[in-house]
Motif scaffolding. Structure first.
Motif, PDB file in Angstrom:
ATOM      1  N   CYS A  11     -43.747  38.484  35.482  1.00  0.00           N
ATOM      2  CA  CYS A  11     -45.009  37.893  35.947  1.00  0.00           C
ATOM      3  C   CYS A  11     -46.062  37.939  34.850  1.00  0.00           C
ATOM      4  O   CYS A  11     -46.787  36.957  34.621  1.00  0.00           O
ATOM      5  N   GLN A  12     -46.142  39.079  34.152  1.00  0.00           N
ATOM      6  CA  GLN A  12     -47.104  39.202  33.064  1.00  0.00           C
ATOM      7  C   GLN A  12     -46.784  38.229  31.934  1.00  0.00           C
ATOM      8  O   GLN A  12     -47.694  37.626  31.338  1.00  0.00           O
ATOM      9  N   THR A  13     -45.493  38.072  31.648  1.00  0.00           N
ATOM     10  CA  THR A  13     -45.088  37.123  30.606  1.00  0.00           C
ATOM     11  C   THR A  13     -45.446  35.699  31.000  1.00  0.00           C
ATOM     12  O   THR A  13     -45.890  34.890  30.166  1.00  0.00           O
ATOM     13  N   ALA A  14     -45.270  35.373  32.296  1.00  0.00           N
ATOM     14  CA  ALA A  14     -45.602  34.025  32.781  1.00  0.00           C
ATOM     15  C   ALA A  14     -47.094  33.750  32.645  1.00  0.00           C
ATOM     16  O   ALA A  14     -47.513  32.665  32.207  1.00  0.00           O
ATOM     17  N   ILE A  15     -47.922  34.733  33.006  1.00  0.00           N
ATOM     18  CA  ILE A  15     -49.373  34.556  32.906  1.00  0.00           C
ATOM     19  C   ILE A  15     -49.791  34.391  31.451  1.00  0.00           C
ATOM     20  O   ILE A  15     -50.615  33.526  31.104  1.00  0.00           O
ATOM     21  N   MET A  16     -49.206  35.225  30.567  1.00  0.00           N
ATOM     22  CA  MET A  16     -49.551  35.156  29.154  1.00  0.00           C
ATOM     23  C   MET A  16     -49.116  33.831  28.542  1.00  0.00           C
ATOM     24  O   MET A  16     -49.864  33.204  27.780  1.00  0.00           O
ATOM     25  N   SER A  17     -47.889  33.400  28.864  1.00  0.00           N
ATOM     26  CA  SER A  17     -47.397  32.146  28.291  1.00  0.00           C
ATOM     27  C   SER A  17     -48.209  30.955  28.776  1.00  0.00           C
ATOM     28  O   SER A  17     -48.438  30.000  28.032  1.00  0.00           O
ATOM     29  N   LYS A  18     -48.679  31.018  30.020  1.00  0.00           N
ATOM     30  CA  LYS A  18     -49.519  29.929  30.540  1.00  0.00           C
ATOM     31  C   LYS A  18     -50.862  29.909  29.839  1.00  0.00           C
ATOM     32  O   LYS A  18     -51.391  28.837  29.502  1.00  0.00           O
ATOM     33  N   ALA A  19     -51.405  31.096  29.595  1.00  0.00           N
ATOM     34  CA  ALA A  19     -52.693  31.176  28.917  1.00  0.00           C
ATOM     35  C   ALA A  19     -52.582  30.686  27.477  1.00  0.00           C
ATOM     36  O   ALA A  19     -53.509  30.067  26.943  1.00  0.00           O
ATOM     37  N   LEU A  20     -51.452  30.950  26.841  1.00  0.00           N
ATOM     38  CA  LEU A  20     -51.248  30.525  25.456  1.00  0.00           C
ATOM     39  C   LEU A  20     -50.687  29.106  25.368  1.00  0.00           C
ATOM     40  O   LEU A  20     -50.480  28.596  24.266  1.00  0.00           O
ATOM     41  N   ARG A  21     -50.424  28.503  26.527  1.00  0.00           N
ATOM     42  CA  ARG A  21     -49.850  27.157  26.600  1.00  0.00           C
ATOM     43  C   ARG A  21     -48.513  27.078  25.854  1.00  0.00           C
ATOM     44  O   ARG A  21     -48.223  26.122  25.153  1.00  0.00           O
ATOM     45  N   ARG A  22     -47.731  28.132  26.007  1.00  0.00           N
ATOM     46  CA  ARG A  22     -46.384  28.179  25.406  1.00  0.00           C
ATOM     47  C   ARG A  22     -45.405  28.608  26.488  1.00  0.00           C
ATOM     48  O   ARG A  22     -45.001  29.771  26.560  1.00  0.00           O
ATOM     49  N   PRO A  23     -45.018  27.695  27.370  1.00  0.00           N
ATOM     50  CA  PRO A  23     -44.158  28.062  28.502  1.00  0.00           C
ATOM     51  C   PRO A  23     -42.791  28.604  28.092  1.00  0.00           C
ATOM     52  O   PRO A  23     -42.155  29.320  28.865  1.00  0.00           O
ATOM     53  N   TRP A  49     -39.117  32.485  29.185  1.00  0.00           N
ATOM     54  CA  TRP A  49     -37.693  32.809  29.250  1.00  0.00           C
ATOM     55  C   TRP A  49     -37.097  33.223  27.920  1.00  0.00           C
ATOM     56  O   TRP A  49     -36.107  33.952  27.878  1.00  0.00           O
ATOM     57  N   ARG A  50     -37.685  32.797  26.791  1.00  0.00           N
ATOM     58  CA  ARG A  50     -37.086  33.138  25.501  1.00  0.00           C
ATOM     59  C   ARG A  50     -37.222  34.622  25.169  1.00  0.00           C
ATOM     60  O   ARG A  50     -36.267  35.249  24.730  1.00  0.00           O
ATOM     61  N   TRP A  51     -38.407  35.173  25.391  1.00  0.00           N
ATOM     62  CA  TRP A  51     -38.579  36.588  25.075  1.00  0.00           C
ATOM     63  C   TRP A  51     -37.740  37.488  25.968  1.00  0.00           C
ATOM     64  O   TRP A  51     -37.114  38.437  25.474  1.00  0.00           O
ATOM     65  N   PRO A  52     -37.687  37.261  27.295  1.00  0.00           N
ATOM     66  CA  PRO A  52     -36.789  38.077  28.120  1.00  0.00           C
ATOM     67  C   PRO A  52     -35.329  37.964  27.698  1.00  0.00           C
ATOM     68  O   PRO A  52     -34.592  38.954  27.712  1.00  0.00           O
ATOM     69  N   VAL A  53     -34.914  36.749  27.324  1.00  0.00           N
ATOM     70  CA  VAL A  53     -33.528  36.561  26.894  1.00  0.00           C
ATOM     71  C   VAL A  53     -33.243  37.366  25.636  1.00  0.00           C
ATOM     72  O   VAL A  53     -32.276  38.139  25.562  1.00  0.00           O
ATOM     73  N   VAL A  54     -34.101  37.198  24.637  1.00  0.00           N
ATOM     74  CA  VAL A  54     -33.903  37.918  23.379  1.00  0.00           C
ATOM     75  C   VAL A  54     -33.967  39.423  23.598  1.00  0.00           C
ATOM     76  O   VAL A  54     -33.123  40.185  23.106  1.00  0.00           O
TER      77      VAL A  54
END
Length: 332
Positions: A46-58, A62-67
């Motif tokens: 959830c935190q990653t989703a909020i951050m990626s939305k704020a940075l406009r990098r969707p 999924w890439r960071w959790p995968v890696v």
């Protein structure tokens, strides 16, 4: 807290379920450790989703959790598999596989020569008590005896033994298990080839993590046995069967290499564990499916299946020859 109280009050255990053939399905809902882990992971997502939305990098979603999950799984597996591996062999399976590997590397045969048997044989008494568990009665007066196990895994152990000495006997199986994780990742990518990239990669990472940390998986690979090798070659067989199936649906001429690799992988799976002959059924069904909507001749339908099994038969000749010479027949 409520779940923990119910867990304690009902006396539900998640530790001793291995002895039960069909564990209580309700156990999963009271597995506090898993619930905590799932909650933390969900919060991080959830935190990653909020951050990626704020940075406009969707893609960050999924890439960071995968890696992160892949790196953590591989590092953890490498440390545990190699760090906790055995430093010796006993019982039936580990000892017999190791002894076959040493005999193959040193003497060029899977048979072990029990010299004491030659001294006891003239006395007219049974020599069976002289043999360790897992070995047959000697096939010659010199005391040459085969094991009750298939020889394929010992070929890999023998290679490790030739390269690293006795240590090679004990690190080969963990290394094969790490390769099985890679093969499992590739199998998931092939299965989900038509799915969106985030779904395909996340599913692959979760699958690898679950397999890498499975207690049963770890238990079977810390000692020199055949489970990891059987897993590796079984997964490779299924992977290249599916790849052959996909290529046959598109351009059949491109499928030849995949069909050959399927046959070799199938033979290796059989050589490691003879029960893997059951793979012949899914191989046959998978290679028939691409032809289901075509009015193809019998030759076009049969050639992929014939190619796989012909290659598998050729690759299995060493095991067939061994069984005929030592036991008197292919099915003995």
């Amino acid at each position: 807290t409520l779940v923990w109280l119910l867990y304690r009050g009902l006396g539900i255990t998640v530790i001793d379920w291995q002895g039960i053939a069909f564990p209580n399905p309700m156990v999963s809902f009271f597995y506090v450790d898993a619930i905590v882990v799932a909650t933390v992971v969900y919060a991080l997502l959830c935190q990653t989703a909020i951050m990626s939305k704020a940075l406009r990098r969707p893609a960050l979603l999924w890439r960071w959790p995968v890696v992160g999950l892949l790196v953590a799984s591989v590092v953890w597996a490498g440390v545990v598999y190699l760090g906790k591996r055995t430093h010796g062999a006993t019982a039936s399976d580990p000892y017999a596989y190791s002894q076959m590997a040493v005999d193959l590397a040193d003497r060029g045969t899977f048979l072990h020569r029990f010299s004491l048997f030659r001294e006891v044989s003239p006395l007219g008494i049974s020599g069976t008590p002289l043999l360790p568990v897992g070995y047959h009665i000697p096939r010659s007066e010199l005391g040459d005896s085969p094991t009750v196990w298939a020889t394929g895994a010992s070929v890999l152990l023998a290679a490790g033994y030739r390269v690293l000495g006795e240590t090679g006997l004990y690190v080969t199986t963990p290394i094969v298990a790490l390769l099985a994780l890679v093969a499992t990742w590739a199998l998931v990518q092939e299965l989900l080839r038509n799915e969106a990239e985030p779904v395909r990669l996340l599913t692959g990472a979760i699958t690898v993590a679950l397999l890498a940390t499975s207690p049963e998986h770890v238990d079977r690979l810390l000692v020199p046995m055949a489970d990891a090798a059987a897993q590796l070659f079984t997964v490779l067989t299924l992977l290249f069967t599916l790849r052959s199936m996909r290529q046959l649906e598109g351009n059949p001429r491109r499928a030849l290499a995949s069909l050959v690799i399927t046959g070799v992988s199938f033979a290796c799976a059989y050589w490691v564990r003879h029960t893997q002959l059951v793979l012949a059924l899914p191989i046959t069904l998978a290679l028939l499916l691409p032809m289901r909507h075509r009015k193809a001749s019998a030759l076009k339908v049969a050639w992929p299946i014939a190619t796989v099994f012909a290659v598998a038969l050729i690759a299995a000749i060493p095991d067939i020859t061994y069984r005929v010479r030592v036991f008197g027949g292919l099915f003995a």
